[in-house]
Design a protein around this motif. Structure first.
Motif, PDB file in Angstrom:
ATOM      1  N   LEU A 164      -6.730   2.366  -7.326  1.00 41.86           N
ATOM      2  CA  LEU A 164      -6.729   1.132  -6.551  1.00 41.86           C
ATOM      3  C   LEU A 164      -7.444   0.024  -7.290  1.00 41.86           C
ATOM      4  CD1 LEU A 164      -5.908  -0.304  -3.998  1.00 41.86           C
ATOM      5  CD2 LEU A 164      -8.043   0.397  -2.958  1.00 41.86           C
ATOM      6  N   ARG A 165      -8.476   0.379  -8.075  1.00 42.11           N
ATOM      7  CA  ARG A 165      -9.178  -0.653  -8.835  1.00 42.11           C
ATOM      8  C   ARG A 165      -8.209  -1.384  -9.751  1.00 42.11           C
ATOM      9  NH1 ARG A 165     -13.888   2.987 -10.989  1.00 42.11           N
ATOM     10  NH2 ARG A 165     -14.413   3.916  -8.993  1.00 42.11           N
ATOM     11  N   ALA A 166      -7.244  -0.652 -10.319  1.00 43.75           N
ATOM     12  CA  ALA A 166      -6.260  -1.266 -11.212  1.00 43.75           C
ATOM     13  C   ALA A 166      -5.337  -2.186 -10.434  1.00 43.75           C
ATOM     14  CB  ALA A 166      -5.452  -0.198 -11.927  1.00 43.75           C
ATOM     15  N   GLU A 167      -5.090  -1.859  -9.152  1.00 46.76           N
ATOM     16  CA  GLU A 167      -4.177  -2.653  -8.346  1.00 46.76           C
ATOM     17  C   GLU A 167      -4.908  -3.700  -7.516  1.00 46.76           C
ATOM     18  OE1 GLU A 167      -1.000  -0.656  -6.285  1.00 46.76           O
ATOM     19  OE2 GLU A 167      -1.541   1.172  -7.323  1.00 46.76           O
TER      20      GLU A 167
ATOM     21  N   GLY B 111     -10.957   8.239   0.672  1.00 40.74           N
ATOM     22  CA  GLY B 111     -11.126   9.425  -0.162  1.00 40.74           C
ATOM     23  C   GLY B 111     -10.002   9.444  -1.189  1.00 40.74           C
ATOM     24  N   GLU B 112     -10.294   9.949  -2.361  1.00 41.21           N
ATOM     25  CA  GLU B 112      -9.339   9.913  -3.471  1.00 41.21           C
ATOM     26  C   GLU B 112      -7.976  10.498  -3.104  1.00 41.21           C
ATOM     27  OE1 GLU B 112      -9.088   9.741  -8.073  1.00 41.21           O
ATOM     28  OE2 GLU B 112     -10.940   9.610  -6.970  1.00 41.21           O
ATOM     29  N   ALA B 113      -7.975  11.584  -2.369  1.00 44.45           N
ATOM     30  CA  ALA B 113      -6.709  12.246  -2.029  1.00 44.45           C
ATOM     31  C   ALA B 113      -5.974  11.544  -0.897  1.00 44.45           C
ATOM     32  CB  ALA B 113      -6.972  13.700  -1.645  1.00 44.45           C
ATOM     33  N   ARG B 114      -6.690  10.817  -0.064  1.00 39.08           N
ATOM     34  CA  ARG B 114      -6.065  10.227   1.122  1.00 39.08           C
ATOM     35  C   ARG B 114      -5.559   8.816   0.904  1.00 39.08           C
ATOM     36  NH1 ARG B 114      -9.132  10.535   6.199  1.00 39.08           N
ATOM     37  NH2 ARG B 114      -7.076  10.159   7.069  1.00 39.08           N
ATOM     38  N   GLY B 115      -6.102   8.073  -0.031  1.00 36.94           N
ATOM     39  CA  GLY B 115      -5.629   6.713  -0.279  1.00 36.94           C
ATOM     40  C   GLY B 115      -6.592   5.661   0.225  1.00 36.94           C
ATOM     41  N   THR B 116      -6.013   4.527   0.675  1.00 40.65           N
ATOM     42  CA  THR B 116      -6.817   3.364   1.001  1.00 40.65           C
ATOM     43  C   THR B 116      -6.353   2.726   2.299  1.00 40.65           C
ATOM     44  OG1 THR B 116      -7.041   2.958  -1.358  1.00 40.65           O
ATOM     45  CG2 THR B 116      -7.574   1.134   0.084  1.00 40.65           C
ATOM     46  N   ARG B 117      -7.301   2.180   3.038  1.00 45.77           N
ATOM     47  CA  ARG B 117      -6.991   1.391   4.232  1.00 45.77           C
ATOM     48  C   ARG B 117      -7.084  -0.073   3.825  1.00 45.77           C
ATOM     49  NH1 ARG B 117      -9.218  -1.179   8.853  1.00 45.77           N
ATOM     50  NH2 ARG B 117      -8.067  -0.606  10.741  1.00 45.77           N
TER      51      ARG B 117
ATOM     52  N   SER C 286       2.734 -14.889   4.474  1.00 46.98           N
ATOM     53  CA  SER C 286       3.590 -13.994   3.688  1.00 46.98           C
ATOM     54  C   SER C 286       2.832 -12.704   3.408  1.00 46.98           C
ATOM     55  CB  SER C 286       4.017 -14.665   2.376  1.00 46.98           C
ATOM     56  OG  SER C 286       2.880 -14.949   1.588  1.00 46.98           O
ATOM     57  N   LEU C 287       3.585 -11.669   3.132  1.00 49.70           N
ATOM     58  CA  LEU C 287       3.008 -10.359   2.866  1.00 49.70           C
ATOM     59  C   LEU C 287       2.266 -10.391   1.536  1.00 49.70           C
ATOM     60  CD1 LEU C 287       3.099  -7.434   4.078  1.00 49.70           C
ATOM     61  CD2 LEU C 287       4.910  -6.992   2.443  1.00 49.70           C
ATOM     62  N   PRO C 288       0.988  -9.952   1.503  1.00 49.50           N
ATOM     63  CA  PRO C 288       0.267  -9.916   0.234  1.00 49.50           C
ATOM     64  C   PRO C 288       0.777  -8.767  -0.635  1.00 49.50           C
ATOM     65  CG  PRO C 288      -1.079  -8.984   1.975  1.00 49.50           C
ATOM     66  CD  PRO C 288       0.180  -9.487   2.623  1.00 49.50           C
ATOM     67  N   ALA C 289       0.368  -8.737  -1.891  1.00 49.07           N
ATOM     68  CA  ALA C 289       0.730  -7.648  -2.808  1.00 49.07           C
ATOM     69  C   ALA C 289      -0.095  -6.425  -2.429  1.00 49.07           C
ATOM     70  CB  ALA C 289       0.459  -8.055  -4.246  1.00 49.07           C
ATOM     71  N   VAL C 290       0.519  -5.514  -1.695  1.00 50.51           N
ATOM     72  CA  VAL C 290      -0.188  -4.346  -1.167  1.00 50.51           C
ATOM     73  C   VAL C 290      -0.288  -3.274  -2.245  1.00 50.51           C
ATOM     74  CG1 VAL C 290      -0.194  -2.594   0.652  1.00 50.51           C
ATOM     75  CG2 VAL C 290       0.708  -4.877   1.127  1.00 50.51           C
ATOM     76  N   PRO C 291      -1.487  -2.697  -2.454  1.00 49.74           N
ATOM     77  CA  PRO C 291      -1.635  -1.636  -3.456  1.00 49.74           C
ATOM     78  C   PRO C 291      -0.767  -0.427  -3.109  1.00 49.74           C
ATOM     79  CG  PRO C 291      -3.786  -2.371  -2.643  1.00 49.74           C
ATOM     80  CD  PRO C 291      -2.747  -3.022  -1.788  1.00 49.74           C
ATOM     81  N   GLY C 292      -0.205   0.193  -4.106  1.00 51.28           N
ATOM     82  CA  GLY C 292       0.664   1.351  -3.911  1.00 51.28           C
ATOM     83  C   GLY C 292      -0.052   2.549  -3.289  1.00 51.28           C
ATOM     84  N   LEU C 293      -1.389   2.590  -3.379  1.00 53.78           N
ATOM     85  CA  LEU C 293      -2.157   3.699  -2.813  1.00 53.78           C
ATOM     86  C   LEU C 293      -2.489   3.495  -1.335  1.00 53.78           C
ATOM     87  CD1 LEU C 293      -4.669   4.345  -5.743  1.00 53.78           C
ATOM     88  CD2 LEU C 293      -2.634   5.652  -5.148  1.00 53.78           C
ATOM     89  N   ALA C 294      -1.985   2.419  -0.738  1.00 55.51           N
ATOM     90  CA  ALA C 294      -2.301   2.128   0.662  1.00 55.51           C
ATOM     91  C   ALA C 294      -1.775   3.233   1.571  1.00 55.51           C
ATOM     92  CB  ALA C 294      -1.703   0.789   1.068  1.00 55.51           C
TER      93      ALA C 294
ATOM     94  N   ASP D  90       8.987  -0.887  -0.046  1.00 58.49           N
ATOM     95  CA  ASP D  90       9.604   0.304  -0.629  1.00 58.49           C
ATOM     96  C   ASP D  90       8.680   1.116  -1.536  1.00 58.49           C
ATOM     97  OD1 ASP D  90      11.854  -0.409   0.732  1.00 58.49           O
ATOM     98  OD2 ASP D  90      12.964  -1.114  -1.018  1.00 58.49           O
ATOM     99  N   GLY D  91       7.718   0.479  -2.192  1.00 57.58           N
ATOM    100  CA  GLY D  91       6.844   1.188  -3.134  1.00 57.58           C
ATOM    101  C   GLY D  91       5.619   1.811  -2.488  1.00 57.58           C
ATOM    102  N   LEU D  92       5.542   1.785  -1.161  1.00 56.78           N
ATOM    103  CA  LEU D  92       4.350   2.293  -0.478  1.00 56.78           C
ATOM    104  C   LEU D  92       4.580   3.724  -0.002  1.00 56.78           C
ATOM    105  CD1 LEU D  92       3.451  -0.914   1.566  1.00 56.78           C
ATOM    106  CD2 LEU D  92       2.621  -0.208  -0.689  1.00 56.78           C
ATOM    107  N   GLY D  93       4.667   4.647  -0.946  1.00 56.32           N
ATOM    108  CA  GLY D  93       4.972   6.041  -0.646  1.00 56.32           C
ATOM    109  C   GLY D  93       3.882   6.787   0.105  1.00 56.32           C
ATOM    110  N   ARG D  94       2.631   6.332   0.022  1.00 54.91           N
ATOM    111  CA  ARG D  94       1.529   6.998   0.706  1.00 54.91           C
ATOM    112  C   ARG D  94       1.293   6.448   2.111  1.00 54.91           C
ATOM    113  NH1 ARG D  94      -3.668   8.153  -2.985  1.00 54.91           N
ATOM    114  NH2 ARG D  94      -2.819   9.904  -4.133  1.00 54.91           N
ATOM    115  N   LEU D  95       1.958   5.371   2.474  1.00 54.70           N
ATOM    116  CA  LEU D  95       1.709   4.701   3.745  1.00 54.70           C
ATOM    117  C   LEU D  95       2.016   5.615   4.924  1.00 54.70           C
ATOM    118  CD1 LEU D  95       0.753   1.861   4.588  1.00 54.70           C
ATOM    119  CD2 LEU D  95       3.140   1.277   4.962  1.00 54.70           C
ATOM    120  N   ARG D  96       1.041   5.740   5.845  1.00 52.63           N
ATOM    121  CA  ARG D  96       1.216   6.556   7.042  1.00 52.63           C
ATOM    122  C   ARG D  96       0.993   5.745   8.317  1.00 52.63           C
ATOM    123  NH1 ARG D  96       3.453   8.744   3.891  1.00 52.63           N
ATOM    124  NH2 ARG D  96       3.061  10.697   2.847  1.00 52.63           N
TER     125      ARG D  96
END
Length: 194
Positions: A15-18, A30-36, A46-54, A73-79
């Motif tokens: 996430l630091r990179a994004e 937590g590293e395995a769970r992602g980011t809020r 407008s929608l901000p650039a959301v990190p892929g780990l969200a 589409d790129g938010l594969g971890r989103l729950r």
């Protein structure tokens, strides 16, 4: 500023990179769970650039009227996704969000209501029909159409290549027969002259 730096260091390296989009706040789950990612009540248009780990994306109480095609589409971890209390404009541009939410979360879709145009005001987004959205001529994002034409050209090229290979094989068989027959004739001619 020190608190912001400390929070940034707690984020997973991916996430630091994004980086967390401004003016949102990000919290590591937590590293395995992602980011809020909390972008609620920020006045976003407008929608901000959301990190892929969200894993969780909070966008309630903003000024969002639509979401660009392909933006989620790129938010594969989103729950978890919260989009309530935004002034959704229900025309062809809302179709991407409607279809995406149908796959992602029926309850999230059920909570969204149109703010405009006037004849759709307060209608649930999930109940919109194609007739209500008007003539949506291009339902596919532009990228999909580009891929379609690229694939069509590749298929046409493959077919042309196969036809050329078939013609070359047929011509080479004829050429081999002619060479074999020509060699036999020469041998016969040579043996008759001896």
């Amino acid at each position: 500023a020190a608190l912001g730096c400390a929070l940034w260091l707690l984020l997973p390296p991916g996430l630091r990179a994004e980086e967390c989009p401004s003016p949102c706040s990000c919290t590591s789950l937590g590293e395995a769970r992602g980011t809020r990612v909390d972008c609620g009540s920020r006045g976003l248009r407008s929608l901000p650039a959301v990190p892929g780990l969200a894993r969780s994306l909070q966008l309630p109480n903003n000024s969002l009227a639509s979401v660009p095609a392909g933006a989620l589409d790129g938010l594969g971890r989103l729950r978890e996704l919260e989009l309530r209390d935004n002034p959704w404009h229900c025309d062809c541009r809302i179709l991407y969000l409607k279809l995406w939410l149908e796959d992602f979360s029926a309850p999230a879709l059920a909570r969204l209501r149109c703010a405009s145009p006037a004849h759709l005001r307060m209608k649930p987004l999930g109940q919109l029909t194609g007739n209500e959205l008007g003539g949506c001529a291009t339902l596919l994002p532009t990228r999909c159409l580009q891929f379609f034409w690229r694939d069509l050209i590749l298929i046409a090229g493959a077919i042309i290549t196969l036809i050329l290979v078939a013609c070359a094989l047929k011509f080479s068989k004829k050429l081999v027969r002619q060479l074999v027959l020509g060699g036999r004739r020469r041998r016969r001619h040579i043996s008759k002259s001896h």
